[in-house]
Scaffold this active site. Structure first.
Site, PDB file in Angstrom:
ATOM      1  N   SER A 184       2.641  -4.909  -2.784  1.00 32.00           N
ATOM      2  CA  SER A 184       1.261  -5.270  -3.053  1.00 32.00           C
ATOM      3  C   SER A 184       0.807  -6.408  -2.147  1.00 32.00           C
ATOM      4  CB  SER A 184       1.102  -5.616  -4.536  1.00 32.00           C
ATOM      5  OG  SER A 184      -0.245  -5.758  -4.891  1.00 32.00           O
TER       6      SER A 184
ATOM      7  N   ASP B  13      -5.817  -5.550  -0.317  1.00 25.86           N
ATOM      8  CA  ASP B  13      -4.453  -5.956   0.013  1.00 25.86           C
ATOM      9  C   ASP B  13      -3.688  -4.766   0.601  1.00 25.86           C
ATOM     10  OD1 ASP B  13      -4.091  -4.441  -2.252  1.00 25.86           O
ATOM     11  OD2 ASP B  13      -2.788  -5.865  -3.271  1.00 25.86           O
TER      12      ASP B  13
END
Length: 612
Positions: free
Chosen positions: A150, A307
């Site tokens: 992530s 992200d």
């Protein structure tokens, strides 16, 4: 065994299993043979199967992401699926992002699932996390895995695990998988079929354009207003931060005909080293540096960043003076909620029984808007495995999940994706910018209108990073100190955390104020002025989630609510080596809200600075 003994065992077994020269992990471990501190960090524990899976630094060791820890987790999950009563023919969907070893880990997992007779749907190149969640439900798969860390730093990788509902695992499923994993040794010879052979045997199917188009159609279905109500020439800058969002976001922008859409060239293509950003978390304003440059060149009204796995999405709004203002997750969530609610009410599409889900540490700005529109508000523990895990319960009661979000720049605007969806959220932000531009307004104008209507919601968040074993132990001591400080037996009536810094005698200041000459934003976490008498903060309620609270299951988190409605919360992160503090206040007067937040920060910073 202690860390050194485990290290020695790994050297021995790696050398025998693969040969000293052939084993990358052996060579890496041999190189640190005289570094006791590094050996301890790598072997003082096994990498935790925690928030929906694994996450850690890549490298050799029990506390690292590598082919042994990934292989063991996969075999354990395979065993759980086979024992769960679910049909293994339903399959597991596997995706990955741009990070080092993500592709290798995804193929390893595919080979192990196939070796256990479980069908696999494998993406051949990087895909965003929301598309994985979507694909699980679309295909009727029993589970899913995404190899991604992530928003963590470049040294990390991770292993996100999903169940058949498309949400990250939790509860009995998570516990059951963990039990199966613990039964295994990392050096066991797991059942495994080479990828090419698994494809020939029909155990592995490669996913591609058809699934991409289906997910794109879903995102486009979330559009709220027709083109004639929008200014589609609105200048928008987007950066995927060298991650998986690049292709889908460009396709969405083209399909919506956003003619002013621009992408940051240096951050467009995959880069596992993230050479343009030291920390690929769009929650950090530093990640917008290149987007701001392009924004000033193009006159962009909004900057959008996702992200590396494109589940989180953050924005910066033009300030009308040639600069940009970062909006946090609470502010962005409020803008989205207000726009969606108003649009759907106007067009008659707002569900009769609509519900919004937020986490316990998310502010109440969005809650106030929902209550104004008659939308039910539900709270869960932090993490989208908990947030989206609430959707099935609501559906049983006849409710439709109108929106789900948390303060850490994550939201789910629809229900087909049961996780944060940065692609869908990014499209909607561009639409909001186009809607307000048509009316001669910017996003900050729209936000200010919401403050005028619902009150000025002030907030702040402090994350204290404490890495390694020593850091984890200090985080535990900080939480213990907070619990002692706010317990009824350790404080006087109307006092929290005892005598703390306030920057002036309490009798010379109005309640809830702090001195202008020592603004909290100019100090490091835990730093307080050298000479500052005490003030008091009045507690109305202490909520300790350690053993659960009402219908919310246990989590190591605290929330302290003040008499004036202000509140703060503290919790260790489930995915990063840090402890987080959240501060909230609301008042019609902006300055009063900001002062109340500063007071609480002052008190907490003073306490944690004393915890060694």
């Amino acid at each position: 065994m202690n860390a050194m003994e485990t290290y020695t065992l790994w050297l021995d077994r790696l050398g025998k299993q693969s040969g000293k020269e052939e084993s990358r992990l052996y060579r890496e471990l041999f190189s640190i043979r005289e570094d006791e501190a590094e050996i301890t960090e790598r072997f003082y524990r096994e990498i935790e199967f925690g928030t929906a899976g694994l996450r850690g630094i890549c490298g050799a060791g029990t506390n690292r992401m590598n082919e042994l820890t990934v292989g063991r987790a996969t075999q354990g999950i395979a065993a759980y699926i086979l024992q769960s009563g679910e049909d293994p023919a339903g399959g597991v969907v596997i995706a990955y992002d741009c990070r080092h070893y993500s592709k290798e880990f995804s193929e390893l997992a595919a080979e192990i699932f196939a070796g256990n007779g479980i069908r696999v749907y494998l993406f051949p190149s990087l895909r965003p996390t929301p598309e994985l969640s979507y694909a699980i439900r679309k295909l009727g798969a029993v589970s899913g895995v995404n190899m991604t860390a992530s928003h963590n730093p470049r040294e990390y990788n991770g292993y996100k695990v999903y169940w058949k509902d498309g949400a990250q695992i939790s509860g009995e499923v998570s516990d059951g998988m963990l039990d199966r994993i613990k039964e295994l040794d990392m050096f066991d010879a797991f059942r495994r079929i080479p990828l090419e052979e698994a494809e020939r045997r029909g155990l592995v199917t490669m996913l591609g354009g058809e699934m991409d188009r289906s997910y794109l159609a879903y995102v486009l279905s979330l559009a709220q207003r027709p083109d004639e109500e929008l200014d589609l020439s609105v200048p928008v800058v987007y950066t995927p931060l060298n991650g998986a969002g690049s292709v889908p976001m460009m396709e969405v922008a083209a399909a919506r005909r956003f003619t002013g859409f621009h992408i940051v060239a240096k951050q467009k293509d995959p880069d596992p080293d993230f050479t343009t950003v030291p920390y690929p978390n769009p929650e950090d304003p530093e990640t917008f540096a290149l987007a701001e440059e392009l924004g000033k060149e193009t006159g962009a009204e909004v900057l959008i960043a996702t992200d590396p796995d494109a589940d989180r999405m953050a924005i910066e709004a033009a300030d009308g003076r040639g600069g940009y203002v970062p909006l946090n997750g609470n502010q962005t969530g409020a803008l989205l909620i207000a726009y969606l609610a108003a649009s759907q009410k106007e067009h008659g599409t707002l569900p009769e029984k609509a519900a919004m889900i937020k986490s316990i540490v998310t502010g109440n700005f969005g809650k106030a808007i929902c209550e104004d529109y008659g939308i039910r508000v539900c709270e869960t523990l932090t993490g989208f495995k908990n947030i989206c895990g609430k959707i099935p319960d609501l559906e049983k009661e006849g409710y439709t999940c109108f929106f789900a979000y948390e303060e850490s720049i994550g939201c789910a605007p629809g229900t087909a994706v049961r996780d944060k969806d940065g692609i869908a959220a990014g499209m909607l932000v561009a639409e909001i910018a186009a809607f307000y531009r048509k009316r001669g307004m910017g996003l900050l104008d729209a936000l200010e209108d919401l403050y005028k209507k619902y009150g000025y919601f002030a907030e702040d968040q402090v994350s204290v990073v404490l890495e390694g074993k020593a850091g984890q132990e200090r985080i535990g001591r900080i939480m213990d100190a907070l619990r002692r400080a706010v317990s009824a037996g350790n404080r006087k009536p109307g006092e929290v955390l005892g005598a703390v810094s306030g920057g002036g005698p309490a009798g010379n200041r109005k309640p809830g104020t702090v001195p202008a000459e020592v603004p909290a934003g100019n100090r490091k976490p835990g730093e307080v002025p050298a000479e500052a008498p005490a003030f008091r903060l009045e507690i109305a309620e202490v909520i300790d989630y350690l053993h659960g609270w009402k219908d919310i299951p246990p989590q190591n988190a605290l929330k302290i609510v003040m008499e004036d409605g202000s509140w703060f919360a503290a919790r260790p992160s489930g995915t990063e080596p840090k402890i987080k503090f959240y501060y909230y206040a609301v008042h019609p007067d902006r300055k009063v809200s900001l002062d109340r937040v500063s007071c609480m920060k002052e008190a907490v910073n003073a306490l944690i600075s004393t915890v060694e």
